[in-house]
Design a protein around this motif. Sequence first.
Motif, PDB file in Angstrom:
ATOM      1  N   MET A   1       0.845  -1.175   0.000  1.00  0.00           N
ATOM      2  CA  MET A   1       0.000   0.000   0.000  1.00  0.00           C
ATOM      3  C   MET A   1       0.890   1.238   0.000  1.00  0.00           C
ATOM      4  O   MET A   1       1.884   1.292   0.707  1.00  0.00           O
ATOM      5  CB  MET A   1      -0.904  -0.015   1.233  1.00  0.00           C
ATOM      6  N   THR A   2       0.509   2.219  -0.781  1.00  0.00           N
ATOM      7  CA  THR A   2       1.252   3.475  -0.830  1.00  0.00           C
ATOM      8  C   THR A   2       0.645   4.470   0.159  1.00  0.00           C
ATOM      9  O   THR A   2      -0.466   4.271   0.661  1.00  0.00           O
ATOM     10  CB  THR A   2       1.196   4.091  -2.243  1.00  0.00           C
ATOM     11  N   LEU A   3       1.363   5.552   0.405  1.00  0.00           N
ATOM     12  CA  LEU A   3       0.850   6.587   1.296  1.00  0.00           C
ATOM     13  C   LEU A   3      -0.438   7.177   0.732  1.00  0.00           C
ATOM     14  O   LEU A   3      -1.399   7.392   1.475  1.00  0.00           O
ATOM     15  CB  LEU A   3       1.895   7.680   1.517  1.00  0.00           C
ATOM     16  N   GLY A   4      -0.467   7.412  -0.559  1.00  0.00           N
ATOM     17  CA  GLY A   4      -1.675   7.963  -1.177  1.00  0.00           C
ATOM     18  C   GLY A   4      -2.871   7.046  -0.993  1.00  0.00           C
ATOM     19  O   GLY A   4      -3.984   7.503  -0.684  1.00  0.00           O
ATOM     20  N   GLN A   5      -2.659   5.760  -1.193  1.00  0.00           N
ATOM     21  CA  GLN A   5      -3.748   4.793  -1.001  1.00  0.00           C
ATOM     22  C   GLN A   5      -4.218   4.781   0.447  1.00  0.00           C
ATOM     23  O   GLN A   5      -5.412   4.700   0.718  1.00  0.00           O
ATOM     24  CB  GLN A   5      -3.283   3.396  -1.419  1.00  0.00           C
ATOM     25  N   LYS A   6      -3.268   4.884   1.375  1.00  0.00           N
ATOM     26  CA  LYS A   6      -3.606   4.889   2.800  1.00  0.00           C
ATOM     27  C   LYS A   6      -4.421   6.123   3.160  1.00  0.00           C
ATOM     28  O   LYS A   6      -5.413   6.041   3.895  1.00  0.00           O
ATOM     29  CB  LYS A   6      -2.331   4.812   3.648  1.00  0.00           C
ATOM     30  N   ILE A   7      -4.021   7.263   2.628  1.00  0.00           N
ATOM     31  CA  ILE A   7      -4.745   8.510   2.897  1.00  0.00           C
ATOM     32  C   ILE A   7      -6.175   8.412   2.359  1.00  0.00           C
ATOM     33  O   ILE A   7      -7.131   8.781   3.050  1.00  0.00           O
ATOM     34  CB  ILE A   7      -4.000   9.716   2.300  1.00  0.00           C
ATOM     35  N   ARG A   8      -6.323   7.916   1.145  1.00  0.00           N
ATOM     36  CA  ARG A   8      -7.666   7.754   0.570  1.00  0.00           C
ATOM     37  C   ARG A   8      -8.506   6.818   1.440  1.00  0.00           C
ATOM     38  O   ARG A   8      -9.666   7.104   1.736  1.00  0.00           O
ATOM     39  CB  ARG A   8      -7.603   7.221  -0.852  1.00  0.00           C
ATOM     40  N   PRO A  41       4.074  14.258  -3.955  1.00  0.00           N
ATOM     41  CA  PRO A  41       4.443  13.870  -2.581  1.00  0.00           C
ATOM     42  C   PRO A  41       3.838  14.833  -1.560  1.00  0.00           C
ATOM     43  O   PRO A  41       3.671  16.019  -1.817  1.00  0.00           O
ATOM     44  CB  PRO A  41       5.964  13.986  -2.600  1.00  0.00           C
ATOM     45  N   LEU A  42       3.527  14.294  -0.429  1.00  0.00           N
ATOM     46  CA  LEU A  42       3.046  15.085   0.694  1.00  0.00           C
ATOM     47  C   LEU A  42       4.258  15.525   1.505  1.00  0.00           C
ATOM     48  O   LEU A  42       5.275  14.825   1.543  1.00  0.00           O
ATOM     49  CB  LEU A  42       2.130  14.202   1.555  1.00  0.00           C
ATOM     50  N   LEU A  64       5.440   4.709   5.126  1.00  0.00           N
ATOM     51  CA  LEU A  64       4.841   4.831   3.788  1.00  0.00           C
ATOM     52  C   LEU A  64       5.400   6.048   3.052  1.00  0.00           C
ATOM     53  O   LEU A  64       5.679   5.984   1.850  1.00  0.00           O
ATOM     54  CB  LEU A  64       3.312   4.920   3.893  1.00  0.00           C
ATOM     55  N   TRP A  65       5.588   7.156   3.770  1.00  0.00           N
ATOM     56  CA  TRP A  65       6.127   8.372   3.164  1.00  0.00           C
ATOM     57  C   TRP A  65       7.548   8.131   2.652  1.00  0.00           C
ATOM     58  O   TRP A  65       7.883   8.486   1.520  1.00  0.00           O
ATOM     59  CB  TRP A  65       6.104   9.501   4.202  1.00  0.00           C
ATOM     60  N   LEU A  66       8.350   7.492   3.493  1.00  0.00           N
ATOM     61  CA  LEU A  66       9.731   7.218   3.112  1.00  0.00           C
ATOM     62  C   LEU A  66       9.799   6.211   1.971  1.00  0.00           C
ATOM     63  O   LEU A  66      10.625   6.360   1.055  1.00  0.00           O
ATOM     64  CB  LEU A  66      10.520   6.720   4.324  1.00  0.00           C
ATOM     65  N   ALA A  67       8.934   5.212   1.990  1.00  0.00           N
ATOM     66  CA  ALA A  67       8.896   4.234   0.899  1.00  0.00           C
ATOM     67  C   ALA A  67       8.583   4.927  -0.428  1.00  0.00           C
ATOM     68  O   ALA A  67       9.195   4.616  -1.460  1.00  0.00           O
ATOM     69  CB  ALA A  67       7.863   3.145   1.191  1.00  0.00           C
ATOM     70  N   ASN A  68       7.641   5.870  -0.413  1.00  0.00           N
ATOM     71  CA  ASN A  68       7.321   6.621  -1.636  1.00  0.00           C
ATOM     72  C   ASN A  68       8.529   7.414  -2.122  1.00  0.00           C
ATOM     73  O   ASN A  68       8.808   7.477  -3.317  1.00  0.00           O
ATOM     74  CB  ASN A  68       6.152   7.574  -1.399  1.00  0.00           C
TER      75      ASN A  68
END
Length: 99
Positions: A1-8, A41-42, A64-68
């Motif tokens: 899961m990406t940060l964007g997916q998690k935020i959504r 990126p956030l 997740l942020w660092l992975a992105n």
Amino acid sequence: MTLGQKIRELREQAGLKQRELAYQLGIGEGFLSKVENDQKPLKREDLTKLNELFKIPIEELESLWLANKLYSIVRDEESALTALKVAEEQVKYKSLKNA
């Protein structure tokens, strides 16, 4: 899961519209849309706001942020997996050395 997916996922579970979450984060709705679609990126400081809003562990958001961030650096490299494995070993070595 990406940060964007998690935020959504978090936003939808909370029943928030993009414009509502964008307002709470102090960013534009269009920008949030691009974050959720992993196109922008956030900022790291926005993770604290997400942590406070959704009561999700900051460590999960930071991972997740660092992975992105890492993915954006290595995504077009042929030896990306090898480089990530080497980096993982370096992190492990540094952790052991500092323990």
